[in-house]
Scaffold this active site. Structure first.
Site, mmCIF file in Angstrom:
data_model
loop_
_atom_site.group_PDB
_atom_site.id
_atom_site.type_symbol
_atom_site.label_atom_id
_atom_site.label_comp_id
_atom_site.label_asym_id
_atom_site.label_seq_id
_atom_site.Cartn_x
_atom_site.Cartn_y
_atom_site.Cartn_z
ATOM 1 C CB SER A 185 -5.133 -0.928 -4.434
ATOM 2 O OG SER A 185 -5.064 -2.106 -3.784
ATOM 3 N N GLY A 216 -4.070 3.212 -2.078
ATOM 4 C CA GLY A 216 -3.516 1.899 -2.086
ATOM 5 C C GLY A 216 -2.946 1.528 -0.674
#
Length: 363
Positions: free
Chosen positions: A80, A318
């Protein structure tokens, strides 16, 4: 992200600590502690001082089958963190007058976003970037086996489910928001999202170890530690290095290194990627919850996290099949990113990863 069921000047040379010195280094000690009890197979870190000096660290084993060492600053799937790259492209287009943050999604993708308690005429671009759209997340509804996906299929998986909340009323982390942001970029520019990220961010900053995998590209291109996945706590670690990441697309498909992430977030906060007005919008935050640390606040693809030594750092983080990354940049310009080679399945291990980042930034 959750996992599915199944050109600037070159960076300063890294300074490698001698073994005796490394044992006294708090960052090295924090990485050693992460791998010592087997919570993660390997950990990597890159720390950049405000003056530009960079130090890299490794701990653990890069390949459980062969016992190979962890490559310094090896490539990993950054999950992410990709959202920050996507948001930068959207905000550059805002600065160019081609997108407006408070326009509804229907302005750019008319009639596409419809479902039970879902109406694209009431969801704005800002809502997408800040996770306040109320859109359901598509990830829990993917197939058990990782396979190639098209962005529209990801969106359709989400729209088959009821909206989570009224637009603008509640923060709810949903990867669907960034799939839509990517589709808007493609509609406005006429180019693929991968090309726009490459031209506007990766190429501009000279991120030589960062790329958006092409369709069907399942490998990591440069030296890398292998990534691993556990089906359940206590079960064997499975090699999860090579697979198709298209299920993540604009929300999490990029491959990079800790040092490239440091360069990206440093350049972003220094104003080298966005005009002042758009950077200010990106740094305008609302309270956030998991998957972020306690006290985190979410802007437009950018997260502020409190530091134990005072102040905050700005980054994203992420979670991707095989890898977890966390880090960012302080207001004073110190940068640190840490990667581990599996997704922690318990809050204690995740907390230790977050603590390792805090240690690196508070030295």
């Amino acid at each position: 992200m959750a996992q599915p069921a199944a050109s600037a000047a070159p960076a300063a040379p890294a300074a490698h600590a001698e073994p005796a010195a490394a044992r006294q280094d708090p960052v090295q000690r924090s990485l050693d502690a992460l791998v010592r009890d087997g919570a993660v197979p390997a950990a990597l870190a890159s720390v950049k001082e405000r003056e530009g000096h960079t130090r890299t660290y490794t701990a653990g084993v890069g390949d459980l089958a062969t016992g190979a060492k962890v490559p310094r600053d090896g490539q990993v799937r950054i999950g992410s963190n990709t959202k920050a790259f996507t948001a930068v492209v959207v905000l550059q287009l805002v600065g160019e007058g081609r997108i407006r943050l408070d326009d509804p999604v229907d302005t750019y993708l008319p009639g596409l976003v419809r479902g039970e308690d879902i109406d694209g005429s009431r969801i704005t671009v800002r809502h997408l970037l800040q996770h306040t759209s109320g859109l359901p997340d598509y990830v829990p509804h993917l197939d058990d086996e990782i396979r190639p996906y098209e962005p529209r299929e990801l969106l359709d998986r989400a729209l088959a489910h009821k909206g989570e909340s009224e637009p603008g009323k509640k923060w709810h982390y949903s990867n669907t928001n960034y799939v839509l942001a990517g589709l808007i970029v493609q509609k406005v520019t006429g180019h693929s999202l991968a090309d726009e990220i490459d031209r506007r961010v990766i190429g501009k900053l000279g991120l030589r170890h960062t790329y958006f995998p092409a369709p069907g590209d399942v490998t990591l291109h440069e030296r890398h530690p292998k990534g691993y996945h556990q089906n359940a706590p206590g079960t064997p670690l499975l090699d999860a290095t090579e697979w198709d990441p298209s299920w993540a697309w604009a929300a999490g498909q990029l491959v990079s290194t800790n040092s490239d992430l440091n360069r990206f977030f440093t350049a972003l906060l220094d104003g080298r990627l966005l005009p002042d007005a758009q950077l200010a919008q990106m740094r305008t935050t609302v309270p956030a919850g998991r998957p972020f640390a306690a006290g985190a606040r979410y802007g437009l693809g950018l997260v502020s996290t409190p530091l134990s030594c005072g102040g905050v750092y700005w980054g994203h983080g992420g979670s991707m099949t095989g890898y977890e990354t966390r880090g960012g940049v302080t207001e004073s310009g110190r940068a640190a990113n840490i990667a581990v080679t599996t997704q922690p399945t318990d809050p204690t291990t995740m907390g230790r990863v977050e603590k390792a980042v805090d240690t690196a930034l508070c030295r």
